[in-house]
Design an enzyme around this catalytic site. Structure first.
Site, PDB file in Angstrom:
ATOM      1  N   ASN A 148       0.916  -1.372  -0.023  1.00 56.12           N
ATOM      2  CA  ASN A 148      -0.120  -0.052  -0.011  1.00 56.12           C
ATOM      3  C   ASN A 148       0.778   1.182  -0.114  1.00 56.12           C
ATOM      4  OD1 ASN A 148      -1.847   1.953   0.636  1.00 56.12           O
ATOM      5  ND2 ASN A 148      -2.824   1.162   2.303  1.00 56.12           N
ATOM      6  N   LYS A 171       3.114   1.045   3.259  1.00 56.81           N
ATOM      7  CA  LYS A 171       3.001  -0.178   4.074  1.00 56.81           C
ATOM      8  C   LYS A 171       2.899  -1.636   3.343  1.00 56.81           C
ATOM      9  CE  LYS A 171      -0.646   2.405   6.551  1.00 56.81           C
ATOM     10  NZ  LYS A 171      -2.149   2.752   7.092  1.00 56.81           N
ATOM     11  N   ARG A 189      -2.740  -1.890  -3.262  1.00 56.83           N
ATOM     12  CA  ARG A 189      -3.861  -1.330  -3.117  1.00 56.83           C
ATOM     13  C   ARG A 189      -3.665   0.212  -3.917  1.00 56.83           C
ATOM     14  NH1 ARG A 189      -4.588   3.309   1.005  1.00 56.83           N
ATOM     15  NH2 ARG A 189      -7.243   3.643   0.816  1.00 56.83           N
ATOM     16  N   HIS A 225     -12.417   3.853   0.346  1.00 55.07           N
ATOM     17  CA  HIS A 225     -12.249   2.868   1.202  1.00 55.07           C
ATOM     18  C   HIS A 225     -13.011   1.521   0.734  1.00 55.07           C
ATOM     19  CE1 HIS A 225     -12.083   6.432   4.261  1.00 55.07           C
ATOM     20  NE2 HIS A 225     -10.825   5.901   4.012  1.00 55.07           N
ATOM     21  N   LEU A 228     -14.297   4.799  10.139  1.00 53.96           N
ATOM     22  CA  LEU A 228     -13.966   6.080  10.686  1.00 53.96           C
ATOM     23  C   LEU A 228     -12.413   6.120  11.086  1.00 53.96           C
ATOM     24  CD1 LEU A 228     -16.884   6.596  13.199  1.00 53.96           C
ATOM     25  CD2 LEU A 228     -16.488   7.261  10.669  1.00 53.96           C
ATOM     26  N   ASN A 281      -8.620   8.607  10.201  1.00 53.95           N
ATOM     27  CA  ASN A 281      -8.070   9.782   9.508  1.00 53.95           C
ATOM     28  C   ASN A 281      -8.779  10.276   8.439  1.00 53.95           C
ATOM     29  OD1 ASN A 281      -6.362  12.170  10.121  1.00 53.95           O
ATOM     30  ND2 ASN A 281      -5.329  11.397   8.332  1.00 53.95           N
ATOM     31  N   GLY A 282      -9.148   9.198   7.521  1.00 50.45           N
ATOM     32  CA  GLY A 282      -9.909   9.427   6.373  1.00 50.45           C
ATOM     33  C   GLY A 282     -11.306   8.651   7.049  1.00 50.45           C
ATOM     34  N   ARG A 317      -9.408  16.686   6.617  1.00 52.79           N
ATOM     35  CA  ARG A 317     -10.276  17.125   5.526  1.00 52.79           C
ATOM     36  C   ARG A 317     -11.623  17.767   6.277  1.00 52.79           C
ATOM     37  NH1 ARG A 317      -9.532  11.702   2.200  1.00 52.79           N
ATOM     38  NH2 ARG A 317      -8.008  11.049   4.062  1.00 52.79           N
ATOM     39  N   ARG A 367      -7.744  10.987  19.484  1.00 56.66           N
ATOM     40  CA  ARG A 367      -7.337  10.495  21.138  1.00 56.66           C
ATOM     41  C   ARG A 367      -6.886  11.973  21.712  1.00 56.66           C
ATOM     42  NH1 ARG A 367      -3.115   6.026  19.016  1.00 56.66           N
ATOM     43  NH2 ARG A 367      -2.980   7.485  17.592  1.00 56.66           N
ATOM     44  N   GLY A 374      -9.523   2.963  12.350  1.00 55.31           N
ATOM     45  CA  GLY A 374      -8.891   3.176  13.583  1.00 55.31           C
ATOM     46  C   GLY A 374      -9.799   3.867  14.706  1.00 55.31           C
ATOM     47  N   GLU A 429     -12.894   1.466  15.295  1.00 56.80           N
ATOM     48  CA  GLU A 429     -12.589   0.092  16.204  1.00 56.80           C
ATOM     49  C   GLU A 429     -12.516   0.435  17.475  1.00 56.80           C
ATOM     50  OE1 GLU A 429      -9.898  -2.157  13.920  1.00 56.80           O
ATOM     51  OE2 GLU A 429     -10.778  -1.588  12.090  1.00 56.80           O
ATOM     52  N   GLU A 462      -8.250  -5.130   5.190  1.00 55.91           N
ATOM     53  CA  GLU A 462      -8.305  -4.686   3.803  1.00 55.91           C
ATOM     54  C   GLU A 462      -7.135  -5.461   2.948  1.00 55.91           C
ATOM     55  OE1 GLU A 462      -9.024   0.066   3.409  1.00 55.91           O
ATOM     56  OE2 GLU A 462      -7.720  -0.596   4.935  1.00 55.91           O
TER      57      GLU A 462
END
Length: 397
Positions: free
Chosen positions: A10, A17, A90, A179, A208, A210-211, A240, A283, A329, A332, A385
């Site tokens: 990715n 990644k 990806r 996504h 849900l 960062n994007g 964003r 967070r 992220g 979950e 994914e």
């Protein structure tokens, strides 16, 4: 049974990644991340058998190639080479051209690069990762799995914008979504969780991170999704803005803003970061909110309200609802976000399962709320994914 492992890559604009995925079990045998590309502190790290290792990337001029080269060497050192049957990539944007995974050749690679104007931050980076992997593994088949592909089943009434139709015909201006790989996986896992066939299930999937995006999936088919022509539209996100009156752009330009600065602001300085003026990380937002920071509280309220609003609006395409599935992220792991979204959906009869909500975190799935009025559950499902990319790559071998 012989293992069919897939090296999944990715590639982002400043990161890469990777993971080796067992295409049968979905287990990640090794996973890693190269980051800070273009900066002196560029590094690559990985986790294998519970041990974490990190190294500096020395070739700062060609970090993607350097990262892939290190991955190739790592595969040799750890004895994975003989078991890897394919490389899966990806790719964010496939336009209308790609509605499923494809095997990559020179023509496909050129088409991915040609679609870069629809995803200027993502597709060029994806192409770099492909070129590096093809150079490193010339004998292995390479496959592209597109984030937009799952959404290609949307009906025209869902993806068409209310602008002159010729703009769609000439330039492909329409809703594409993103996504999709995550929404695909989670919708199918949700069906398993509630004990129904995918072909008989109605699910709203809520990714849900960062994007962030929401999708409505009926009988395994995507009917609508919140991201648009690009991943900027829809929900507010880490940096964003999400949905916004487009005249704001013209207004700021008339006020003397450079066009590039406007789009930099909308993509990288808005969302949680823009409203809170503190951080893009939920967070940090929750921590500051609990300490009384008004900007953090406002950012939290705007985000959770918009998530709930999108979920409620996506009841419109459905005749019934079986589940709302949270993933990503934030989806979950953030108990506070999920709790507030469920609270905002109380008009639909959703009541939080407090113990279930507290338990479904950090890799654990589970039911977190239920609406007896709708006969629907709210659940948490960790996305995977990489497993989807591995499965779809092996399926094309």
């Amino acid at each position: 049974m012989v293992s069919k492992n897939v090296l999944v890559i990715n590639s982002g604009s400043s990161s890469l990644k990777f993971a080796v995925i067992d295409s049968q079990s979905g287990d990640a045998l090794i996973s890693g991340l190269g980051e800070c590309f273009g900066l002196p502190e560029a590094v690559i790290g990985w986790k294998f058998n519970g041990e974490k290792v990190q190294e500096a990337i020395s070739d700062l001029e060609n970090p993607h190639q350097a990262a892939v080269s290190r991955v190739v060497k790592l595969m040799e050192e750890l004895g994975f080479c003989d078991s890897i049957v394919a490389v899966g990539h990806r790719i964010v944007h496939g336009g209308e051209k790609f509605d499923s995974a494809v095997r990559i050749d020179d023509e496909i690679l050129k088409e991915i690069e040609d679609l870069s104007e629809l995803a200027p931050l993502h597709n060029p980076a994806g192409a770099k990762g492909i070129r590096a992997a093809m150079s490193a593994y010339p004998s292995l088949p390479q496959f592209a799995v597109f984030d937009t592909a799952f959404h290609q089943t949307m009906p025209e009434k869902a993806f068409i914008y209310a602008v002159p139709y010729e703009l769609y015909e000439k330039y492909g201006i329409r809703r594409y979504g993103a996504h999709g790989t995550s929404h695909y996986f989670v919708s199918r896992e949700a069906a398993k969780m509630i004990g129904k066939k995918v072909e008989e299930t109605s699910v709203i999937t809520v990714h849900l991170g960062n994007g962030a995006s929401v999708a409505v999936v009926e009988n395994g088919i995507c009917l609508d999704t919140s991201m648009g022509f690009t991943p900027l539209a829809g929900l507010m996100m880490g940096t964003r803005c999400g949905d916004i009156d487009p005249i704001v752009i013209e207004f700021l330009i008339k006020k003397g803003w450079a066009r590039e600065d406007v789009f930099e602001m909308l993509n990288k300085k808005s969302g949680f970061l823009g409203i809170s003026e503190i951080t893009s990380d939920v967070r940090g937002i929750v921590e500051a909110m609990n300490e009384g920071n008004k900007g953090a509280k406002l950012a939290f309220d705007v985000f959770t309200y918009r998530v709930a609003k999108y979920i409620a609006s996506y009841l419109a395409p459905l005749s019934s609802l079986d589940a709302i599935a949270f993933t990503g992220g934030i989806g979950e792991n953030s108990l506070d976000v999920r709790r507030e979204v469920i609270k905002n959906l109380s008009i639909l009869g959703f009541e939080e399962d407090v113990a279930g909500n507290e338990a479904a975190r950090f890799g654990a799935s589970g039911q977190i709320a239920e609406s007896k009025m709708l006969g629907a559950k709210a659940v948490v499902i960790p996305t995977n994914e990489e497993f989807v990319i591995a499965q779809q790559s092996v399926a094309l071998l």
